[in-house]
Design a protein around this motif. Structure first.
Motif, mmCIF file in Angstrom:
data_model
loop_
_atom_site.group_PDB
_atom_site.id
_atom_site.type_symbol
_atom_site.label_atom_id
_atom_site.label_comp_id
_atom_site.label_asym_id
_atom_site.label_seq_id
_atom_site.Cartn_x
_atom_site.Cartn_y
_atom_site.Cartn_z
ATOM 1 N N VAL A 1 0.834 -1.202 0.000
ATOM 2 C CA VAL A 1 0.000 0.000 0.000
ATOM 3 C C VAL A 1 0.867 1.250 0.000
ATOM 4 N N VAL A 2 1.945 1.230 0.790
ATOM 5 C CA VAL A 2 2.843 2.390 0.863
ATOM 6 C C VAL A 2 3.531 2.614 -0.480
ATOM 7 N N VAL A 3 4.033 1.521 -1.101
ATOM 8 C CA VAL A 3 4.715 1.650 -2.390
ATOM 9 C C VAL A 3 3.762 2.184 -3.448
ATOM 10 N N TYR A 4 2.550 1.652 -3.480
ATOM 11 C CA TYR A 4 1.567 2.127 -4.459
ATOM 12 C C TYR A 4 1.248 3.605 -4.242
ATOM 13 N N SER A 5 1.069 4.005 -2.968
ATOM 14 C CA SER A 5 0.724 5.394 -2.667
ATOM 15 C C SER A 5 1.840 6.341 -3.104
ATOM 16 N N LEU A 6 3.105 5.977 -2.839
ATOM 17 C CA LEU A 6 4.218 6.844 -3.219
ATOM 18 C C LEU A 6 4.388 6.889 -4.732
ATOM 19 N N PHE A 7 4.140 5.766 -5.405
ATOM 20 C CA PHE A 7 4.275 5.733 -6.861
ATOM 21 C C PHE A 7 3.154 6.529 -7.526
ATOM 22 N N GLN A 8 1.940 6.387 -7.009
ATOM 23 C CA GLN A 8 0.788 7.033 -7.638
ATOM 24 C C GLN A 8 0.666 8.498 -7.256
ATOM 25 N N TYR A 9 0.996 8.830 -6.000
ATOM 26 C CA TYR A 9 0.730 10.184 -5.512
ATOM 27 C C TYR A 9 1.995 10.946 -5.105
ATOM 28 N N ARG A 10 3.161 10.394 -5.356
ATOM 29 C CA ARG A 10 4.421 11.060 -5.033
ATOM 30 C C ARG A 10 4.437 11.483 -3.552
ATOM 31 N N THR A 11 4.752 12.741 -3.270
ATOM 32 C CA THR A 11 4.821 13.201 -1.886
ATOM 33 C C THR A 11 3.460 13.142 -1.207
ATOM 34 N N LEU A 12 2.392 13.304 -1.978
ATOM 35 C CA LEU A 12 1.053 13.209 -1.404
ATOM 36 C C LEU A 12 0.814 11.834 -0.778
ATOM 37 N N GLY A 13 1.530 10.827 -1.271
ATOM 38 C CA GLY A 13 1.403 9.497 -0.696
ATOM 39 C C GLY A 13 1.859 9.420 0.745
ATOM 40 N N LEU A 14 2.730 10.362 1.159
ATOM 41 C CA LEU A 14 3.157 10.386 2.556
ATOM 42 C C LEU A 14 1.996 10.710 3.493
ATOM 43 N N VAL A 15 0.987 11.406 2.988
ATOM 44 C CA VAL A 15 -0.217 11.655 3.792
ATOM 45 C C VAL A 15 -0.924 10.337 4.085
ATOM 46 N N THR A 16 -0.956 9.447 3.087
ATOM 47 C CA THR A 16 -1.540 8.127 3.293
ATOM 48 C C THR A 16 -0.766 7.359 4.353
ATOM 49 N N VAL A 17 0.562 7.397 4.264
ATOM 50 C CA VAL A 17 1.395 6.686 5.230
ATOM 51 C C VAL A 17 1.174 7.239 6.633
ATOM 52 N N ALA A 18 1.161 8.571 6.762
ATOM 53 C CA ALA A 18 0.950 9.182 8.073
ATOM 54 C C ALA A 18 -0.428 8.839 8.631
ATOM 55 N N SER A 19 -1.441 8.842 7.773
ATOM 56 C CA SER A 19 -2.795 8.517 8.228
ATOM 57 C C SER A 19 -2.892 7.071 8.680
ATOM 58 N N LEU A 20 -2.232 6.160 7.960
ATOM 59 C CA LEU A 20 -2.229 4.751 8.364
ATOM 60 C C LEU A 20 -1.541 4.575 9.708
ATOM 61 N N LEU A 21 -0.446 5.294 9.924
ATOM 62 C CA LEU A 21 0.252 5.203 11.206
ATOM 63 C C LEU A 21 -0.625 5.720 12.344
ATOM 64 N N VAL A 22 -1.313 6.829 12.118
ATOM 65 C CA VAL A 22 -2.206 7.367 13.145
ATOM 66 C C VAL A 22 -3.336 6.378 13.434
ATOM 67 N N ALA A 23 -3.897 5.793 12.369
ATOM 68 C CA ALA A 23 -4.968 4.807 12.561
ATOM 69 C C ALA A 23 -4.471 3.605 13.354
ATOM 70 N N ALA A 24 -3.243 3.159 13.076
ATOM 71 C CA ALA A 24 -2.679 2.017 13.803
ATOM 72 C C ALA A 24 -2.484 2.346 15.282
ATOM 73 N N VAL A 25 -1.976 3.529 15.571
ATOM 74 C CA VAL A 25 -1.745 3.934 16.965
ATOM 75 C C VAL A 25 -3.067 4.042 17.719
ATOM 76 N N ALA B 1 6.996 16.779 -7.925
ATOM 77 C CA ALA B 1 7.075 15.693 -6.949
ATOM 78 C C ALA B 1 5.931 15.719 -5.939
ATOM 79 N N SER B 2 5.023 16.676 -6.079
ATOM 80 C CA SER B 2 3.951 16.809 -5.097
ATOM 81 C C SER B 2 2.825 15.817 -5.325
ATOM 82 N N GLY B 3 2.706 15.288 -6.561
ATOM 83 C CA GLY B 3 1.559 14.448 -6.892
ATOM 84 C C GLY B 3 0.394 15.234 -7.413
ATOM 85 N N LEU B 4 0.540 16.571 -7.463
ATOM 86 C CA LEU B 4 -0.517 17.448 -7.965
ATOM 87 C C LEU B 4 0.000 18.297 -9.117
#
Length: 606
Positions: A364-388, A519-522
């Motif tokens: 999921v992280v690899v796909y998010s970074l490939f598809q959304y570039r830096t915006l994919g880091l928002v996905t990673v951060a949100s997943l980490l918050v959800a896990a915590v 590199a922003s994904g936008l």
């Protein structure tokens, strides 16, 4: 702030309570205690698959009510019940499993001291209801010698008769009918100070008198026939007793309420007992052949509501209420074996499941970074918050509710990774759609959130409904999967609304994202912002350029004059003409003189 408050509560519990920073684990991950129950010899002939299933249902209700989650209760061999309890269950929980909890209400006929007695010693107890007559120290040896002599004489004599002294009883409290010589002899010989005589057992014949001890070994009783069975109890609750004025007595009691069928019968019993002399004015609450209380009746109780008082603590009152509230087992069981079981297999499966979960998360992280570039880091951060947040909630529930995480529960958390990531993808794609429509990033975030929010709510509502239905209809480990699936669905909504959207609003104000860095994904060029595209409803989006850079785009209605003053057909004709002009030259075709375009002869009037 919510996350901080969540973990602050857990840390406070570890310091001043029995909380733990790690969640409690279920039987398949931690191991625990396994109890095997088998029917008593007297009940062997009444064992059927229906009675075993009913007994399993009652035991499961008791265990769930005690706060123990993820217990495994199954049948074995068609006539045994295997109960697996995770961790180290308390003695109260083990007693809930072992106890048959068959309840009876019998009238008290005779009440005496817990020690063996002679008929001469017992008569005053039957007359004045003395509950614990004192025995002088100097008389103990003499009493013991008399008991030994009486036992020797009884061995040589004929056994006492079990025939009643009259043809029929006047009431269930008729001492002359129910207290036969055999019953009296059994009462005299019973020693309730011995622990083995207070272990309970199979209830006696409901039509005859029985001899029983109380729970604490302070008294013994001769009880009349069963007047009200325990099945007529509608509800049983525990709490602090109150006086008629509503003031608390400070003593824990068990409140009983009878069914519509049991209420008139209880009224009839209390009407008779209220006018009797001690101990005939008492009724005994008998649980598994032991008297747990023998209250006196001073007035008629017409509403079917009674209260059991005694030497209860909060725990023992709650345990008794649970036993009575969930009814009796259809047959009596005894403990065949108790052993500790390990979680070797579950640990191996957990390890493999966690590896699969980590691998899926990385994808999921690899796909998010490939598809959304830096915006994919928002996905990673949100997943980490959800896990915590999920981890904190499970740890908190383990402390306050006794929840235990099972292997199916872990599977539900792993499945939630895809559900959570899907919410972020929907949101990001809505933002990118709005950017393609010519909006600025700030406007695209707000408009995209309005559209994505409805989709996310609808999707999570379906997932949560499925989790609820699965939890209500399933048992055992499947309920663990349904619970974590529903929990992570709620966490997904919490994270998207409280973290992901506010974070996107903040990022939209930065130059990196607002200017559409590659590199922003936008990036506008990567999103196709400068390319005309069909916008629906017969409209085409056309970009306007200033200085070679795209600024805004205006919709052009299909078939209507556009920004260039041409229709689509005219633009297509111009395109064909330009293509023909670019073609290599060739011999011109034969032509005729120009003529008026309307087809009229030259020189004619218009």
């Amino acid at each position: 702030m919510l996350t901080v408050a969540l973990f602050a509560s857990i840390f406070a519990g570890t310091r001043w309570g029995d909380a733990s920073l790690t969640p409690n684990l279920a039987l398949d991950l931690e191991g625990g205690t396994q109890i095997i129950l088998r029917p008593v010899a007297e009940a062997e002939g009444r064992v059927t698959s229906e009675t075993i299933d009913q007994a399993i249902a009652v035991i499961r209700q008791r265990v769930d009510a005690s706060g123990v989650a993820e217990a495994e209760i199954t049948s074995q061999g068609g006539n045994r019940i295997v109960v697996g309890l995770p961790g180290r269950p308390s003695e109260e929980t083990l007693d809930l499993v072992r106890t048959s909890a068959q309840m009876e209400f019998r009238p008290v006929l005779v009440m005496g001291a817990a020690t063996p007695t002679t008929p001469a010693e017992d008569e005053p107890a039957a007359e004045d209801g003395a509950q614990d007559p004192a025995v002088e120290d100097g008389a103990e040896d003499a009493a013991a010698a008399e008991d030994a002599a009486a036992a020797e004489d009884a061995a040589a004599e004929e056994p006492p008769s079990d025939e009643p002294g009259k043809a029929s009883p006047d009431s269930p409290s008729d001492v002359a009918y129910y207290v036969t010589p055999a019953v009296q002899a059994e009462f005299d010989a019973l020693d309730c100070t011995l622990p083995e005589n207070r272990t309970g057992g199979v209830p006696g014949d409901p039509e005859k008198a029985v001899v029983a001890c109380d729970l604490e070994g302070l008294s013994k009783f001769i009880l009349g026939p069963v007047e009200i069975p325990g099945s007529e109890i509608a509800t049983a609750t525990s709490g602090l007793g109150t006086t008629q004025t509503g003031a608390s007595t400070g003593q824990w009691v068990v409140n009983l309420e009878f069914t519509s069928k049991g209420t008139p019968r209880f009224t009839e019993v209390t009407t008779r007992l209220a006018t009797s002399t001690p101990p005939l004015n008492q009724f005994a609450v008998v649980l598994d052949a032991l008297v747990i209380s023998a209250p006196s009746v001073n007035e008629v109780i017409p509403n079917g509501q009674a209260q059991i008082s005694g030497s209860f603590t909060r725990e023992t009152a709650a345990t008794l209420a649970n036993q009575l509230n969930f009814g009796s087992l259809p047959i009596s069981f005894e403990e065949q074996s108790v052993e500790q079981i390990s979680a070797t297999l579950g640990s191996e499966q957990l390890e493999k499941g966690l590896i699969a979960g980590v691998f899926g998360l990385l994808l999921v992280v690899v796909y998010s970074l490939f598809q959304y570039r830096t915006l994919g880091l928002v996905t990673v951060a949100s997943l980490l918050v959800a896990a915590v947040v999920t981890y904190g909630i499970i740890a908190l529930l383990s402390w306050v509710q006794g929840y235990r995480l099972s292997l199916p529960g872990v599977a539900g958390i792993i499945v939630a990774i895809g559900i959570t990531a899907d919410s972020f993808i929907v949101y990001f794609e809505r933002i990118r759609d709005e950017l393609r429509d010519g909006r600025t990033l700030g406007a695209a975030i707000e408009k995209g959130w309005e559209r994505a929010r409805r989709t996310i709510l609808a999707s999570d509502a379906v997932n949560f409904t499925a989790a609820i239905v699965l939890y209500l209809l399933a048992v055992g480990g499947v309920r663990g999967f349904a619970f974590t699936l529903g929990l992570t669905t709620l966490v997904d909504l919490l994270v998207v609304f409280m973290f992901t959207h506010p974070l996107m609003v903040l990022l939209g104000r930065t130059r990196f994202f607002a200017n559409g860095h590659p590199a922003s994904g936008l990036d506008p060029r990567r999103l196709g912002v400068d390319v005309p595209h069909y916008a629906g409803r017969g409209r085409v989006r056309q970009p306007e350029t200033q200085g070679g850079s795209s600024t805004t785009r205006q919709p052009v209605t299909v078939g209507a004059p556009g920004a260039s003053g041409q229709t689509i057909a005219e633009r297509r004709a111009a395109a064909r003409a330009a293509q023909a002009a670019a073609a290599p030259p060739h011999d011109p075709p034969t032509t005729v003189d120009d003529a008026p375009t309307d087809g009229r002869p030259e020189g004619s009037d218009r």
